[in-house]
Design a protein around this motif. Structure first.
Motif, PDB file in Angstrom:
ATOM      1  N   ARG A  43      48.693  40.897  34.861  1.00 52.07           N
ATOM      2  CA  ARG A  43      48.804  42.092  35.708  1.00 52.07           C
ATOM      3  C   ARG A  43      47.847  43.178  35.236  1.00 52.07           C
ATOM      4  O   ARG A  43      47.196  43.839  36.046  1.00 52.07           O
ATOM      5  CB  ARG A  43      50.242  42.619  35.723  1.00 52.07           C
ATOM      6  CG  ARG A  43      50.377  43.852  36.598  1.00 52.07           C
ATOM      7  CD  ARG A  43      51.781  44.347  36.691  1.00 52.07           C
ATOM      8  NE  ARG A  43      52.392  43.807  37.898  1.00 52.07           N
ATOM      9  CZ  ARG A  43      53.641  44.048  38.259  1.00 52.07           C
ATOM     10  NH1 ARG A  43      54.422  44.797  37.500  1.00 52.07           N
ATOM     11  NH2 ARG A  43      54.114  43.549  39.375  1.00 52.07           N
ATOM     12  N   SER A  44      47.712  43.356  33.920  1.00 50.05           N
ATOM     13  CA  SER A  44      46.798  44.371  33.390  1.00 50.05           C
ATOM     14  C   SER A  44      45.357  44.097  33.798  1.00 50.05           C
ATOM     15  O   SER A  44      44.616  45.010  34.163  1.00 50.05           O
ATOM     16  CB  SER A  44      46.891  44.430  31.862  1.00 50.05           C
ATOM     17  OG  SER A  44      48.158  44.859  31.463  1.00 50.05           O
ATOM     18  N   SER A  48      43.204  46.426  36.254  1.00 47.93           N
ATOM     19  CA  SER A  48      41.973  47.049  35.744  1.00 47.93           C
ATOM     20  C   SER A  48      40.807  46.852  36.710  1.00 47.93           C
ATOM     21  O   SER A  48      39.819  47.573  36.644  1.00 47.93           O
ATOM     22  CB  SER A  48      41.620  46.505  34.358  1.00 47.93           C
ATOM     23  OG  SER A  48      41.114  45.189  34.450  1.00 47.93           O
ATOM     24  N   HIS A  49      40.953  45.878  37.612  1.00 52.25           N
ATOM     25  CA  HIS A  49      39.943  45.643  38.648  1.00 52.25           C
ATOM     26  C   HIS A  49      40.387  46.202  40.002  1.00 52.25           C
ATOM     27  O   HIS A  49      39.912  45.776  41.046  1.00 52.25           O
ATOM     28  CB  HIS A  49      39.642  44.143  38.757  1.00 52.25           C
ATOM     29  CG  HIS A  49      38.938  43.595  37.565  1.00 52.25           C
ATOM     30  ND1 HIS A  49      37.588  43.784  37.344  1.00 52.25           N
ATOM     31  CD2 HIS A  49      39.400  42.902  36.496  1.00 52.25           C
ATOM     32  CE1 HIS A  49      37.254  43.209  36.205  1.00 52.25           C
ATOM     33  NE2 HIS A  49      38.322  42.674  35.670  1.00 52.25           N
ATOM     34  N   LYS A  50      41.332  47.147  39.941  1.00 51.17           N
ATOM     35  CA  LYS A  50      41.852  47.853  41.121  1.00 51.17           C
ATOM     36  C   LYS A  50      42.595  46.933  42.091  1.00 51.17           C
ATOM     37  O   LYS A  50      42.585  47.130  43.302  1.00 51.17           O
ATOM     38  CB  LYS A  50      40.726  48.599  41.839  1.00 51.17           C
ATOM     39  CG  LYS A  50      40.112  49.685  40.981  1.00 51.17           C
ATOM     40  CD  LYS A  50      39.067  50.444  41.746  1.00 51.17           C
ATOM     41  CE  LYS A  50      38.582  51.628  41.012  1.00 51.17           C
ATOM     42  NZ  LYS A  50      37.771  51.467  39.873  1.00 51.17           N
ATOM     43  N   THR A  68      45.897  40.752  44.700  1.00 47.08           N
ATOM     44  CA  THR A  68      44.810  41.241  45.536  1.00 47.08           C
ATOM     45  C   THR A  68      43.732  41.840  44.647  1.00 47.08           C
ATOM     46  O   THR A  68      44.010  42.319  43.544  1.00 47.08           O
ATOM     47  CB  THR A  68      45.289  42.319  46.531  1.00 47.08           C
ATOM     48  OG1 THR A  68      45.844  43.418  45.797  1.00 47.08           O
ATOM     49  CG2 THR A  68      46.316  41.776  47.503  1.00 47.08           C
ATOM     50  N   LEU A  69      42.524  41.805  45.149  1.00 42.61           N
ATOM     51  CA  LEU A  69      41.391  42.446  44.515  1.00 42.61           C
ATOM     52  C   LEU A  69      40.515  43.045  45.604  1.00 42.61           C
ATOM     53  O   LEU A  69      40.497  42.521  46.727  1.00 42.61           O
ATOM     54  CB  LEU A  69      40.559  41.424  43.696  1.00 42.61           C
ATOM     55  CG  LEU A  69      41.225  40.851  42.470  1.00 42.61           C
ATOM     56  CD1 LEU A  69      40.395  39.695  41.909  1.00 42.61           C
ATOM     57  CD2 LEU A  69      41.441  41.922  41.413  1.00 42.61           C
ATOM     58  N   PRO A  70      39.798  44.118  45.312  1.00 40.50           N
ATOM     59  CA  PRO A  70      38.891  44.678  46.305  1.00 40.50           C
ATOM     60  C   PRO A  70      37.864  43.631  46.725  1.00 40.50           C
ATOM     61  O   PRO A  70      37.362  42.866  45.898  1.00 40.50           O
ATOM     62  CB  PRO A  70      38.223  45.842  45.579  1.00 40.50           C
ATOM     63  CG  PRO A  70      39.131  46.184  44.464  1.00 40.50           C
ATOM     64  CD  PRO A  70      39.802  44.901  44.075  1.00 40.50           C
ATOM     65  N   ALA A  71      37.521  43.615  48.006  1.00 39.27           N
ATOM     66  CA  ALA A  71      36.576  42.632  48.535  1.00 39.27           C
ATOM     67  C   ALA A  71      35.143  42.939  48.128  1.00 39.27           C
ATOM     68  O   ALA A  71      34.312  42.052  48.048  1.00 39.27           O
ATOM     69  CB  ALA A  71      36.679  42.561  50.060  1.00 39.27           C
ATOM     70  N   ALA A  72      34.847  44.195  47.874  1.00 43.44           N
ATOM     71  CA  ALA A  72      33.472  44.549  47.497  1.00 43.44           C
ATOM     72  C   ALA A  72      33.455  45.283  46.180  1.00 43.44           C
ATOM     73  O   ALA A  72      34.382  45.864  45.763  1.00 43.44           O
ATOM     74  CB  ALA A  72      32.843  45.426  48.559  1.00 43.44           C
TER      75      ALA A  72
END
Length: 72
Positions: A43-44, A48-50, A68-72
């Motif tokens: 989770r950390s 840390s990758h938003k 989830t992670l940002p697409a860009a």
């Protein structure tokens, strides 16, 4: 902001709903020899990758871990 969602499903016995709230807590483990750090570290890293990491009950039995992670 667009995101990408990844899910990992299993069809095991699932997670006791009373334990779900502690799964990502450092040093909490359901295993006799577990350190309780694995999911906390995961989770950390995601955060840390938003991104976001969570678990849900699988309607077909077992659990679904999603992040989830940002697409860009």
């Amino acid at each position: 902001e667009e995101t990408v969602e990844i899910e990992i499903c299993d069809h095991g016995r699932g997670i006791d709903p009373q334990l779900e709230g502690n799964l990502f807590t450092p040093f909490f483990s359901t295993k006799p020899d577990g350190t309780g750090l694995g999911l906390h570290i995961c989770r950390s890293i995601v955060e840390s990758h938003k991104g976001r990491l969570w678990v849900e009950a699988n309607p077909e039995g077992g659990s679904i871990f999603r992040f989830t992670l940002p697409a860009a």
